[in-house]
Write an enzyme that holds these catalytic residues in place. Structure first.
Site, short mmCIF file in Angstrom:
data_model
loop_
_atom_site.label_atom_id
_atom_site.label_comp_id
_atom_site.label_asym_id
_atom_site.label_seq_id
_atom_site.Cartn_x
_atom_site.Cartn_y
_atom_site.Cartn_z
N ARG A 53 0.87 -1.18 0.00
CA ARG A 53 0.00 0.00 0.00
C ARG A 53 0.90 1.22 0.00
NH1 ARG A 53 2.27 1.84 3.83
NH2 ARG A 53 0.72 3.48 3.77
N ALA A 55 1.03 5.08 -2.23
CA ALA A 55 0.97 5.34 -3.67
C ALA A 55 2.22 4.89 -4.46
CB ALA A 55 0.67 6.81 -3.90
N ARG A 94 -6.98 -0.71 -7.34
CA ARG A 94 -7.42 0.34 -6.39
C ARG A 94 -7.61 1.63 -7.19
NH1 ARG A 94 -4.28 0.97 -0.73
NH2 ARG A 94 -6.20 2.05 -0.16
N ASP A 248 -1.88 10.41 -2.43
CA ASP A 248 -2.17 9.34 -3.39
C ASP A 248 -2.41 9.89 -4.79
OD1 ASP A 248 -3.03 8.29 -0.59
OD2 ASP A 248 -2.57 6.58 -1.88
N ASN A 258 -5.34 12.34 0.00
CA ASN A 258 -4.52 11.52 0.89
C ASN A 258 -5.44 10.80 1.87
OD1 ASN A 258 -1.91 10.57 1.74
ND2 ASN A 258 -2.10 11.86 3.56
N LYS A 259 -4.86 9.98 2.72
CA LYS A 259 -5.62 9.17 3.67
C LYS A 259 -6.68 9.99 4.41
CE LYS A 259 -5.38 5.65 4.10
NZ LYS A 259 -6.30 4.77 3.34
O1 MRU Z 1 -4.58 3.13 1.98
P1 MRU Z 1 -3.09 3.34 1.92
O2 MRU Z 1 -2.36 2.81 3.08
O3 MRU Z 1 -2.52 2.84 0.60
O4 MRU Z 1 -2.94 4.91 1.93
C1 MRU Z 1 -1.65 5.45 1.89
C2 MRU Z 1 -1.63 6.92 2.05
O5 MRU Z 1 -2.64 7.56 2.17
C3 MRU Z 1 -0.29 7.58 1.97
O6 MRU Z 1 -0.28 8.74 2.76
C4 MRU Z 1 -0.02 7.97 0.51
O7 MRU Z 1 -0.13 6.85 -0.33
C5 MRU Z 1 1.32 8.56 0.34
S1 MRU Z 1 2.55 7.31 0.43
C6 MRU Z 1 4.04 7.98 0.15
#
Ligand code: MRU
Length: 369
Positions: A53, A55, A94, A248, A258-259
């Site tokens: 997981r 990005a 995804r 992301d 982002n998350k």
């Molecule tokens: O659902 P995830 O764990 O894939 O989400 C990841 C994030 O939101 C990260 O902050 C984002 O991918 C940046 S990673 C360098």
């Protein structure tokens, strides 16, 4: 990165077995399990279920998945239609992280030009491995550029720790090396700057408390895990100097997906005059869109990820139900922070403001005709 004296990445190509291998991140920090990805179905499952997981790592996995699609079933990948269909399946794993489409398309575009099967396989593997190496270098550069942001604050604090808040895991586990949001933290720490990181636990899957805390701890960086809702309070009390998060997908005009929960951190940072930076490699920009709230698809995941919490109990990883058995839950995995709340982007080409003009200034090659 270094894990108990062993150099590790979250994905690699095993040259002896000629397989793609990944860390299954679902069980970190309590168990470190390694999985082989030998079919496109396995690659899709690993992305969907979040063995891998973050990005940039999803992008690298998609890139290597294109190679897997060619070798999984003897030489069926010689058939262009089959090959393209497998790549489309990879891209659907995804919906939010831009890097997945970028990584798959980049390798597919190179490989499809080769009509000889063996040459196609070689070209796909070489390009995918180049994606992996390039992303590692990009993250190192993000760390070098981001250092100036932390150093400037450190100089004003006369040796007092610089308190940095981060959300989710944008560390090396989410990338290849260094991470995006964490890269400047590693660089600053290695340069002897006194830093302390507030780690949002990042419900529902706890990428902060499970992964970011594990990474920072292994590197010896002082950190504290906090609830997702604590950031605003800490900011009001002068306990946060800087926020750095990953993303992301970011539009050319600077809106940042982002998350889930990132937007609320950005609002609180704005209200408290705290710089809010987003660190990203260029592979995370979506050059085709400007309005993130309208145009970035937000993944909705299984509500059971909210209803159940996983952790270590009596030496075993277990999952327990929290809300009433019959209460429904909704699991929106990302949100969009509008560019007006973002102080700047830290990229492999340098730092810029979160505006279309500034982004195009750093990436003139992406200007629309
Ligand atoms: O659902 P995830 O764990 O894939 O989400 C990841 C994030 O939101 C990260 O902050 C984002 O991918 C940046 S990673 C360098």
């Amino acid at each position: 990165m270094n894990v108990d004296g062993k150099e590790m990445r979250p994905i690699w190509f095993n040259t002896e077995t000629r397989t793609v291998q990944v860390i299954d991140q679902r069980f970190l920090p309590h168990e470190l399990i390694i999985e082989d990805l030998t079919t496109v179905d396995a690659v899709i499952h690993a992305i969907k279920e979040m063995y891998v997981r973050g990005a940039p790592l999803i992008g690298a996995t998609g890139a290597l998945g294109v190679y897997v699609s060619l070798v999984q079933d003897n030489n069926r990948g010689a058939d262009d239609d089959y090959f393209k269909a497998e790549c489309e399946r990879l891209k659907a794993a995804r919906p939010t992280a831009m890097n997945l489409f970028w990584g798959v398309d980049r390798v597919m575009d190179v490989a499809i030009k080769e009509t000889d099967y063996d040459t196609r396989v070689k070209a796909a593997l070489a390009e995918a491995l180049e994606v992996v190496e390039e992303e590692a270098v990009n993250c190192r550069k993000i760390g070098e550029y981001g250092l100036s942001v932390i150093r400037e604050i450190a100089e004003k604090k006369n040796g007092e720790p610089v308190n940095i808040l981060t959300h989710c895991n944008a560390g090396w586990l989410a990338c290849i090396e260094y991470g995006t949001a964490t890269a400047p933290m590693y660089t600053a720490f290695d340069a002897g700057i006194n830093i302390h990181v507030w780690v949002d636990e990042t419900r529902p899957l706890n990428q902060g408390s499970r992964l970011t805390a594990w990474e920072l701890g292994k590197h010896g960086i002082s950190h504290t895990v906090i609830t997702d809702n604590a950031g605003g309070h800490l900011m009001q009390h002068g306990m946060v100097d800087l926020v750095i998060v990953g993303t992301d997908r970011t539009t050319r005009a600077g809106d940042v997906a982002n998350k889930i929960g990132t937007y609320l951190k950005a609002l609180a940072a704005k209200d408290n005059n705290i710089p809010f930076y987003v660190a990203l490699p260029s592979s995370t920009f979506d050059w085709d869109i400007t309005d993130g709230v309208k145009d970035i698809p937000i993944e909705e995941r299984d509500p059971d990820e909210i209803r159940y919490v996983q952790g270590l109990c009596d030496g075993k990883i277990r999952s327990v139900l929290v809300p009433p058995e019959t209460s429904p839950a909704a699991n929106h995995a990302f949100d969009v922070t509008p560019s007006r709340l973002v102080t700047g982007f830290i990229t492999e080409r340098g730092i810029c403001e979160a505006s279309e003009d500034a982004v195009m200034g750093l990436f003139p090659d992406k200007k629309k005709e």
